[in-house]
Design an enzyme around this catalytic site. Structure first.
Site, PDB file in Angstrom:
ATOM      1  N   GLY A  55       4.479 -13.231   0.261  1.00  0.00           N
ATOM      2  CA  GLY A  55       4.377 -14.004   1.498  1.00  0.00           C
ATOM      3  C   GLY A  55       5.674 -13.897   2.257  1.00  0.00           C
ATOM      4  O   GLY A  55       6.694 -13.490   1.706  1.00  0.00           O
ATOM      5  N   CYS A  82       6.356 -10.700  -5.699  1.00  0.00           N
ATOM      6  CA  CYS A  82       7.312 -10.910  -4.614  1.00  0.00           C
ATOM      7  C   CYS A  82       7.554 -12.408  -4.379  1.00  0.00           C
ATOM      8  O   CYS A  82       8.134 -13.065  -5.225  1.00  0.00           O
ATOM      9  CB  CYS A  82       6.820 -10.187  -3.366  1.00  0.00           C
ATOM     10  N   TYR A  83       7.077 -12.977  -3.264  1.00  0.00           N
ATOM     11  CA  TYR A  83       7.272 -14.418  -3.068  1.00  0.00           C
ATOM     12  C   TYR A  83       6.688 -15.197  -4.245  1.00  0.00           C
ATOM     13  O   TYR A  83       7.237 -16.206  -4.681  1.00  0.00           O
ATOM     14  CB  TYR A  83       6.603 -14.860  -1.756  1.00  0.00           C
ATOM     15  N   HIS A 183       5.671  -4.699  -5.017  1.00  0.00           N
ATOM     16  CA  HIS A 183       4.230  -4.846  -4.749  1.00  0.00           C
ATOM     17  C   HIS A 183       3.407  -3.817  -5.522  1.00  0.00           C
ATOM     18  O   HIS A 183       3.319  -2.668  -5.107  1.00  0.00           O
ATOM     19  CB  HIS A 183       3.961  -4.684  -3.253  1.00  0.00           C
ATOM     20  N   GLU A 185       0.270  -3.661  -5.636  1.00  0.00           N
ATOM     21  CA  GLU A 185      -1.012  -3.433  -4.974  1.00  0.00           C
ATOM     22  C   GLU A 185      -0.977  -2.320  -3.928  1.00  0.00           C
ATOM     23  O   GLU A 185      -2.012  -1.821  -3.512  1.00  0.00           O
ATOM     24  CB  GLU A 185      -1.533  -4.744  -4.346  1.00  0.00           C
ATOM     25  N   ASP A 241     -23.704  -3.956   8.253  1.00  0.00           N
ATOM     26  CA  ASP A 241     -23.779  -5.224   7.538  1.00  0.00           C
ATOM     27  C   ASP A 241     -25.166  -5.855   7.599  1.00  0.00           C
ATOM     28  O   ASP A 241     -25.710  -6.291   6.580  1.00  0.00           O
ATOM     29  CB  ASP A 241     -22.736  -6.213   8.072  1.00  0.00           C
ATOM     30  N   LYS A 382     -15.772  -4.602   3.283  1.00  0.00           N
ATOM     31  CA  LYS A 382     -16.598  -3.613   3.994  1.00  0.00           C
ATOM     32  C   LYS A 382     -16.889  -2.359   3.145  1.00  0.00           C
ATOM     33  O   LYS A 382     -18.012  -1.883   3.103  1.00  0.00           O
ATOM     34  CB  LYS A 382     -15.882  -3.202   5.278  1.00  0.00           C
TER      35      LYS A 382
END
Ligand code: XMP
Length: 526
Positions: A55, A82-83, A183, A185, A241, A382
């Protein structure tokens, strides 16, 4: 069987969604809750592990986001990123300080401990000379932080460092608490996927049971249970969708589903036919086609303002849909293709999607007709919806479609929207798509279309002077529609598009190519 789940608490990082997706890629279900989710909500979710996201804040900010402290007493494994790491250090008795040097971008991580978190990560050749203290494994990671840990909290030991961060990773193996300054990710962290995988499987002990197949089965079962002997309506527009929603609900309850396709007069050429073709013929669905184009165009007569166009189309859609749905007996549910990013109640996700989709908001309809919502895609991203669609046997033609705005061609027919102008635009639009597909560029482009401008220009055709319309071609590349670059379509392709439109579409004598990016421009012209 209930699948194992990982909870991500969101502290506002731009990468929070990515964390959840990375976990899901391992066939383990993951959801994002806002950082201040109540303990009850967290316990109800029954996570096997909790990830604290990164964050933008510093733990010393007055308004620093802080979670319910009891989450550290649940006995559930945790990973702070991280944060999230700084929070763990700060709240559990360690020392966080401003880093001497802000660390941003690539960094070489020296792994100092054979923790489960780094299991299976092969040594990476060092990028920099010297610099290594531990002499253990090395790997490249992505850093983005101003604060750093200078004293690990009680029970924790440092397990990796970088040149600027003496504690780039720490662990309390007894409590199964882990924390990373970098990070895992993001794609730039070489072994990020492995690290997250290790957390999910080795540390949290999850089993990889969350697959599209199991998702389909569970969802179908839930829909059947909820609907019982009642009926469901679903508005379809040809978009990915709504089409996937309709097919999934249809698989669950068959003809108890009625789809309503409203032709609002501002659709692409043959759109209704194409969609009906696929859904009716291949999936044998009941589709009610409503040609309301005249109604819509009448309401839009003389309207030049784009936002007014949007409002008119949105309101009229609800009216038409309501009239049609009322004709169906025993309707109790409305199925809608809401996706996960639309529902995340998150501090970081305040993207434009909520407002962009406002015209789809059939809230009024739900209240008046007392319909309940079925949103089978509300847990999916998505790209997962596309995988789901393929699993359901839907053709690429629908699955890989470019997004198309709800107000349709009305916001590509700049200024007045009339049948004549729409016809010109439609013909030009078909040629743009046709040539882009023929050139094999369709799947590399986010969106491409023609725009009819409200200017006329002078030309010469044969020996005659013409004074005709100008068409602009728009093509952009993008990952999520929030930012976009104009697509560098080869000149030959642009040339062919231009030639064909001028030759084949009466009333057009000039083509221009839009070379603006978003921001500062938007994808649509209105
Ligand atoms: P802009 O033009 O804001 O568009 O860069 C971003 C994405 O959203 C689509 N868009 C809309 N979609 N209703 C929609 O359903 C709208 O009013 C609307 N306006 C823009 C646009 O096509 C692009 O994909």
């Amino acid at each position: 069987m209930i699948a194992d789940k990982i909870l991500v608490l969101d502290f506002g990082s731009q990468y929070t969604q990515l964390i959840a997706r990375r976990v899901r890629e391992n066939n383990v279900y993951s959801e994002i809750f806002p950082y201040n989710a109540s303990l009850d909500k967290i316990l109800n979710f029954k996570p096997k592990g909790i990830i604290l996201s990164g964050g933008p804040s510093s733990v010393y900010d007055k308004k620093a986001p802080i979670p319910d402290l009891k989450i550290f007493e649940l006995g559930i494994p945790m990973l702070g990123i991280c944060y999230g790491m700084q929070l763990m250090a700060h709240l559990l008795g360690g020392k966080v300080a401003k880093a001497v040097k802000r660390e941003y971008g690539r960094a070489e991580l020296m792994i100092d401990d054979d923790s489960d978190l780094f299991s299976g990560i092969p040594p990476h050749p060092p990028l920099t000379k010297g610099g290594s203290r531990g002499g253990g494994l090395r790997t490249i990671v992505w850093m983005s932080h101003g604060d750093r840990i200078e004293g690990n909290p009680e029970g924790f030991l440092p397990i990796a460092h970088t040149e600027n961060s003496p504690v780039a990773a720490m662990a309390d193996k007894k409590r199964n608490f882990y924390a990373l300054q970098f990070h895992p990710e993001v794609a730039h962290t070489d072994k990020g996927r492995e690290i997250l995988k290790n957390f999910v499987f080795r540390i949290c002990g999850c089993k990889p049971t969350w697959t599209m197949k199991s998702f389909i089965e569970t969802t179908k079962h839930e829909i059947r249970e909820r609907v019982g002997k009642q009926r469901v309506v679903c508005g379809i527009s040809g978009g990915v969708d709504s089409s996937v929603t309709a097919v999934l609900v249809h698989e669950a309850i068959g003809d108890a589903l009625t789809c309503i396709f409203v032709d609002n007069g501002v659709l692409r050429q043959d759109e209704a036919k194409k969609v009906e073709g696929v859904l009716k013929k291949s999936f044998h669905m009941k589709i009610k086609y409503v040609d309301a184009s005249e109604r819509f165009l009448k309401k839009m007569k003389g309207v030049k303002d784009p936002e007014r166009k949007r409002k008119i189309i949105g309101n009229e859609f609800i009216r038409v849909f309501e009239e049609e749905a009322a004709k169906i007996k025993n309707v109790a549910f409305l199925a809608q293709g809401t996706l996960y990013p639309d529902v995340i109640e998150s501090v970081s996700f305040k993207g434009p999607s909520a407002t962009i989709k406002s015209h789809h908001n059939v809230g009024g309809l739900l209240k008046k007709m007392k319909l309940k919502l079925i949103e089978p895609l509300r847990e999916l991203f998505k790209d997962e919806v596309r995988v789901l669609g393929r699993e359901l046997g839907m053709p690429d033609e629908i699955i890989n479609r470019h997004p198309f705005p709800g107000p349709g061609l009305a916001i590509r027919c700049i200024s007045d929207v009339t049948k004549e102008r729409l016809d010109i635009l439609r013909k030009a639009d078909v040629i743009v798509l046709d040539e882009i597909k023929k050139a094999g560029l369709y799947n590399q482009i986010w969106q491409t279309f023609a725009v009819l401008l409200p200017v006329k220009s002078v030309g010469v055709m044969g020996d005659e002077r013409t004074y005709d319309n100008v068409i602009a071609i728009r093509a952009v590349t993008s990952v999520d529609g929030m930012t976009a670059d104009w697509a560098q379509i080869p000149y030959e392709v642009l040339g062919r598009i231009s030639n064909r439109i001028i030759n084949e579409v009466k009333g057009v004598n000039r083509i221009v190519y839009d070379i603006s990016s978003k921001p500062p421009s938007t994808i649509e012209w209105e």
